[in-house]
Design a protein around this motif. Structure first.
Motif, PDB file in Angstrom:
ATOM      1  N   ILE A  56      67.650  41.998  17.345  1.00 35.80           N
ATOM      2  CA  ILE A  56      66.645  41.058  17.838  1.00 35.80           C
ATOM      3  C   ILE A  56      66.508  41.323  19.326  1.00 35.80           C
ATOM      4  O   ILE A  56      67.175  40.727  20.170  1.00 35.80           O
ATOM      5  CB  ILE A  56      67.016  39.583  17.551  1.00 35.80           C
ATOM      6  N   SER A  57      65.694  42.304  19.665  1.00 38.10           N
ATOM      7  CA  SER A  57      65.427  42.711  21.039  1.00 38.10           C
ATOM      8  C   SER A  57      64.260  43.679  20.988  1.00 38.10           C
ATOM      9  O   SER A  57      64.439  44.878  20.750  1.00 38.10           O
ATOM     10  CB  SER A  57      66.650  43.374  21.677  1.00 38.10           C
ATOM     11  N   ASP A  58      63.056  43.180  21.207  1.00 35.33           N
ATOM     12  CA  ASP A  58      61.843  43.961  20.956  1.00 35.33           C
ATOM     13  C   ASP A  58      61.769  45.249  21.774  1.00 35.33           C
ATOM     14  O   ASP A  58      61.248  46.262  21.298  1.00 35.33           O
ATOM     15  CB  ASP A  58      60.598  43.108  21.234  1.00 35.33           C
ATOM     16  N   VAL A  59      62.264  45.223  23.011  1.00 39.21           N
ATOM     17  CA  VAL A  59      62.084  46.387  23.887  1.00 39.21           C
ATOM     18  C   VAL A  59      63.290  47.324  23.891  1.00 39.21           C
ATOM     19  O   VAL A  59      63.325  48.294  24.651  1.00 39.21           O
ATOM     20  CB  VAL A  59      61.759  45.943  25.332  1.00 39.21           C
ATOM     21  N   TYR A  60      64.267  47.049  23.051  1.00 40.21           N
ATOM     22  CA  TYR A  60      65.488  47.875  23.019  1.00 40.21           C
ATOM     23  C   TYR A  60      65.177  49.367  22.870  1.00 40.21           C
ATOM     24  O   TYR A  60      65.731  50.204  23.608  1.00 40.21           O
ATOM     25  CB  TYR A  60      66.393  47.398  21.876  1.00 40.21           C
ATOM     26  N   PRO A  61      64.319  49.778  21.928  1.00 36.66           N
ATOM     27  CA  PRO A  61      64.098  51.226  21.729  1.00 36.66           C
ATOM     28  C   PRO A  61      63.470  51.917  22.935  1.00 36.66           C
ATOM     29  O   PRO A  61      63.544  53.143  23.044  1.00 36.66           O
ATOM     30  CB  PRO A  61      63.144  51.270  20.525  1.00 36.66           C
ATOM     31  N   ILE A  62      62.834  51.158  23.834  1.00 36.41           N
ATOM     32  CA  ILE A  62      62.279  51.744  25.053  1.00 36.41           C
ATOM     33  C   ILE A  62      63.319  51.727  26.163  1.00 36.41           C
ATOM     34  O   ILE A  62      63.511  52.707  26.875  1.00 36.41           O
ATOM     35  CB  ILE A  62      61.016  50.971  25.504  1.00 36.41           C
ATOM     36  N   TYR A  63      64.031  50.618  26.297  1.00 33.85           N
ATOM     37  CA  TYR A  63      64.951  50.414  27.407  1.00 33.85           C
ATOM     38  C   TYR A  63      66.225  51.242  27.280  1.00 33.85           C
ATOM     39  O   TYR A  63      66.715  51.785  28.271  1.00 33.85           O
ATOM     40  CB  TYR A  63      65.303  48.924  27.491  1.00 33.85           C
ATOM     41  N   ALA A  64      66.776  51.335  26.093  1.00 39.07           N
ATOM     42  CA  ALA A  64      68.066  52.029  25.924  1.00 39.07           C
ATOM     43  C   ALA A  64      68.141  52.767  24.597  1.00 39.07           C
ATOM     44  O   ALA A  64      68.988  52.468  23.751  1.00 39.07           O
ATOM     45  CB  ALA A  64      69.213  51.029  26.048  1.00 39.07           C
ATOM     46  N   PRO A  65      67.269  53.754  24.390  1.00 37.88           N
ATOM     47  CA  PRO A  65      67.301  54.517  23.129  1.00 37.88           C
ATOM     48  C   PRO A  65      68.412  55.555  23.171  1.00 37.88           C
ATOM     49  O   PRO A  65      68.330  56.536  23.894  1.00 37.88           O
ATOM     50  CB  PRO A  65      65.924  55.178  23.100  1.00 37.88           C
ATOM     51  N   ILE A  66      69.469  55.361  22.406  1.00 34.55           N
ATOM     52  CA  ILE A  66      70.630  56.248  22.464  1.00 34.55           C
ATOM     53  C   ILE A  66      70.260  57.624  21.900  1.00 34.55           C
ATOM     54  O   ILE A  66      69.812  57.740  20.760  1.00 34.55           O
ATOM     55  CB  ILE A  66      71.800  55.652  21.668  1.00 34.55           C
ATOM     56  N   PHE A  67      70.437  58.667  22.729  1.00 37.25           N
ATOM     57  CA  PHE A  67      70.148  60.047  22.312  1.00 37.25           C
ATOM     58  C   PHE A  67      68.793  60.134  21.594  1.00 37.25           C
ATOM     59  O   PHE A  67      68.701  60.550  20.432  1.00 37.25           O
ATOM     60  CB  PHE A  67      71.262  60.575  21.404  1.00 37.25           C
ATOM     61  N   LYS A  68      67.749  59.780  22.301  1.00 34.62           N
ATOM     62  CA  LYS A  68      66.437  59.606  21.660  1.00 34.62           C
ATOM     63  C   LYS A  68      65.825  60.894  21.119  1.00 34.62           C
ATOM     64  O   LYS A  68      64.939  60.838  20.265  1.00 34.62           O
ATOM     65  CB  LYS A  68      65.462  58.945  22.633  1.00 34.62           C
ATOM     66  N   SER A  69      66.279  62.055  21.575  1.00 41.54           N
ATOM     67  CA  SER A  69      65.723  63.298  21.016  1.00 41.54           C
ATOM     68  C   SER A  69      66.393  63.673  19.697  1.00 41.54           C
ATOM     69  O   SER A  69      65.929  64.574  18.995  1.00 41.54           O
ATOM     70  CB  SER A  69      65.858  64.447  22.026  1.00 41.54           C
ATOM     71  N   THR A  70      67.471  62.981  19.365  1.00 40.24           N
ATOM     72  CA  THR A  70      68.173  63.234  18.105  1.00 40.24           C
ATOM     73  C   THR A  70      68.065  62.064  17.140  1.00 40.24           C
ATOM     74  O   THR A  70      67.925  62.260  15.924  1.00 40.24           O
ATOM     75  CB  THR A  70      69.671  63.528  18.370  1.00 40.24           C
ATOM     76  N   LEU A  71      68.116  60.833  17.665  1.00 37.77           N
ATOM     77  CA  LEU A  71      68.133  59.639  16.829  1.00 37.77           C
ATOM     78  C   LEU A  71      66.900  58.778  17.042  1.00 37.77           C
ATOM     79  O   LEU A  71      66.391  58.673  18.164  1.00 37.77           O
ATOM     80  CB  LEU A  71      69.380  58.793  17.138  1.00 37.77           C
ATOM     81  N   ASN A  72      66.454  58.151  15.964  1.00 37.62           N
ATOM     82  CA  ASN A  72      65.429  57.114  16.035  1.00 37.62           C
ATOM     83  C   ASN A  72      66.098  55.803  15.645  1.00 37.62           C
ATOM     84  O   ASN A  72      66.609  55.670  14.524  1.00 37.62           O
ATOM     85  CB  ASN A  72      64.279  57.435  15.076  1.00 37.62           C
ATOM     86  N   MET A  73      66.138  54.848  16.540  1.00 38.37           N
ATOM     87  CA  MET A  73      66.850  53.597  16.273  1.00 38.37           C
ATOM     88  C   MET A  73      66.358  52.907  15.007  1.00 38.37           C
ATOM     89  O   MET A  73      67.113  52.220  14.326  1.00 38.37           O
ATOM     90  CB  MET A  73      66.714  52.647  17.462  1.00 38.37           C
ATOM     91  N   HIS A  74      65.087  53.074  14.696  1.00 39.88           N
ATOM     92  CA  HIS A  74      64.524  52.417  13.514  1.00 39.88           C
ATOM     93  C   HIS A  74      65.078  53.004  12.214  1.00 39.88           C
ATOM     94  O   HIS A  74      64.956  52.377  11.162  1.00 39.88           O
ATOM     95  CB  HIS A  74      63.000  52.505  13.529  1.00 39.88           C
ATOM     96  N   ASP A  75      65.682  54.184  12.289  1.00 33.81           N
ATOM     97  CA  ASP A  75      66.288  54.760  11.088  1.00 33.81           C
ATOM     98  C   ASP A  75      67.547  54.009  10.678  1.00 33.81           C
ATOM     99  O   ASP A  75      67.753  53.725   9.491  1.00 33.81           O
ATOM    100  CB  ASP A  75      66.640  56.235  11.320  1.00 33.81           C
ATOM    101  N   TYR A  76      68.411  53.712  11.647  1.00 36.49           N
ATOM    102  CA  TYR A  76      69.713  53.139  11.301  1.00 36.49           C
ATOM    103  C   TYR A  76      69.843  51.654  11.648  1.00 36.49           C
ATOM    104  O   TYR A  76      70.881  51.051  11.372  1.00 36.49           O
ATOM    105  CB  TYR A  76      70.849  53.932  11.959  1.00 36.49           C
TER     106      TYR A  76
END
Length: 438
Positions: free
Chosen positions: A348-368
């Motif tokens: 529950i944090s709408d801007v999380y994927p923009i603010y702190a996307p962990i290893f964004k070239s390898t992982l998509n937060m919406h996958d896991y």
């Protein structure tokens, strides 16, 4: 055989356990509909029997998560790196803990140490600088901040005067404490922030991605939310940065592998524990909503305020879903804790994927992760959390598979960790996309 006979056989032939669970759930509640769907597919195509027997869910088809290509690409990374072994740069000397700062940032210090340990022991490391593609700066940023007797100045004078430094090009520094390398928090870490100019070309691996956030704010994507004042004040202090998330060491919290078996056997449906004290940026209402709401109709869950460490360590990994709710910042340590626990993160944090996307070239937060809309959640926490009960077995398996892959990428101490190659990949991507400072 006639198709109506084949349709009946579909219901009784051996099937994978996750499919069997799904069919039992559906058949017990809607036997006629299940039989009709099977019969229909058989009439449409001669290949339908194979399709129905091999597809995880044929009521709600979900594209399965697939990681083999990504795993292969990470394993094939051949970048070599050199780690400085100068004792001034590493600040390897006696020190005294500063209790208040250590209590606040201790988890981040442990995370930095775990990352440096993974880098120091990986076969891609080289002791020959002329064979290195990247240079790792092992200065313990968090430890220097939280102790007496260590010095940023001593570390960075030695670093910047070293013949390999080359103005910081192809250098990577790990700084997991979120107040570091932040323009708006310069006053909090003045002994460090006075070095930002000299370190401007160094690529910084940190908990959040200020560069991506500033760019998103400039595009108008981060306006109208509780953190807007923070986004507005952001200014890059280095040209290159990427997010490794808010993590912690593994001193007493082992990794629990994400599997369907673990998910099905977990005692609790939802796990969530939070402190009673308030949070900044209007986040208290979000963090307290699950506790202050009478959540009826949920399977057995473990939700409330703080509990003992022992109970926390037992209950957290014994849960199917774990709430990850925004606080003083859009990101939280709860995400990587959920990943360690093998528990599907419900964010529950709408801007999380923009603010702190962990290893964004390898992982998509919406996958896991599963994302619940902030406003819908605050209006009716019960309705939003009930959505978790509507997930099909196929959807859950897709999340679990993605979470298992994320564990290998995010956790430096995973027995089959892909952390180091993912780290190197992210660093080189960041170096290819510099941003102006100021």
């Amino acid at each position: 055989l006639p198709n109506f006979v084949l349709a009946a056989l579909i219901l009784i032939l051996p099937k994978p356990s996750y499919l069997l669970d799904e069919m039992k759930r559906l058949y017990c509640s809607r036997p006629l509909e299940v039989f009709v769907v099977a019969f229909f597919f058989l009439e449409v195509s001669d290949r339908s029997l194979r399709f129905l027997l091999s597809t995880p869910s044929w009521i709600a088809l979900v594209p399965p998560f697939s990681s083999p290509t990504t795993i292969a690409s990470l394993k094939n990374i051949s970048l070599r790196y050199y780690i400085y072994n100068n004792s001034n740069i590493t600040q390897d000397k006696p020190s005294r803990v500063a209790p208040l700062l250590a209590r606040r940032y201790g988890r981040d210090v442990e995370y930095e140490e775990a990352i440096l340990h993974a880098l120091q022991t990986h076969p891609l490391r080289t002791d020959e600088p002329d064979k290195a593609d990247l240079f790792i700066v092992p200065s313990p940023i968090g430890k220097i901040l939280t102790t007496h007797g260590l010095s940023y100045e001593e570390a960075f004078i030695s670093l910047t005067s070293h013949p390999l430094f080359n103005n910081g090009n192809k250098h990577v520094l790990i700084s997991a404490v979120h107040v570091t390398f932040s323009y708006s928090k310069k006053h909090v870490v003045r002994p460090l922030s006075r070095w930002y100019g000299r370190l401007a070309n160094v690529t910084v691996a940190t908990g959040q991605d200020h560069i991506a956030s500033q760019r998103a704010y400039a595009r108008g994507e981060l306006t109208g939310n509780d953190y807007e004042s923070e986004f507005k004040a952001m200014r890059p202090v280095v040209h290159h940065m990427f997010s490794i998330g808010l993590g912690e060491g593994s001193t007493d919290f082992p990794i629990h592998e994400a599997t369907m078996e673990k998910f099905l056997k977990s005692k609790y449906f939802i796990f969530y524990r939070t402190r009673t004290s308030g949070s900044l940026f209007n986040s208290t209402r979000f963090r307290h909503a699950p506790v202050n709401t009478s959540l009826s109709g949920l399977p057995l869950s473990n939700i409330g305020f703080d509990i003992s460490r022992e109970e926390w360590l037992e209950s957290f990994p014994s849960s199917k879903f774990c709430l990850v709710i925004r606080g003083d910042s859009p990101h939280t340590h709860a995400l990587i804790r959920s990943v360690r626990a093998g528990c599907i993160p419900v964010v529950i944090s709408d801007v999380y994927p923009i603010y702190a996307p962990i290893f964004k070239s390898t992982l998509n937060m919406h996958d896991y992760c599963i994302f619940l809309d902030e406003e819908k959640f605050i209006r009716d926490p019960q309705a939003e959390l009930n959505k978790l009960q509507l997930l099909s077995t196929a959807e859950i398996k897709t999340k679990v598979d993605a979470l298992a892959f994320a564990q290998r990428v995010i956790l430096p101490d995973h027995p089959e960790s892909l952390f180091v190659p993912a780290f190197l990949k992210e660093a080189t991507k960041a170096m290819e996309d510099p941003v102006p400072i100021g």
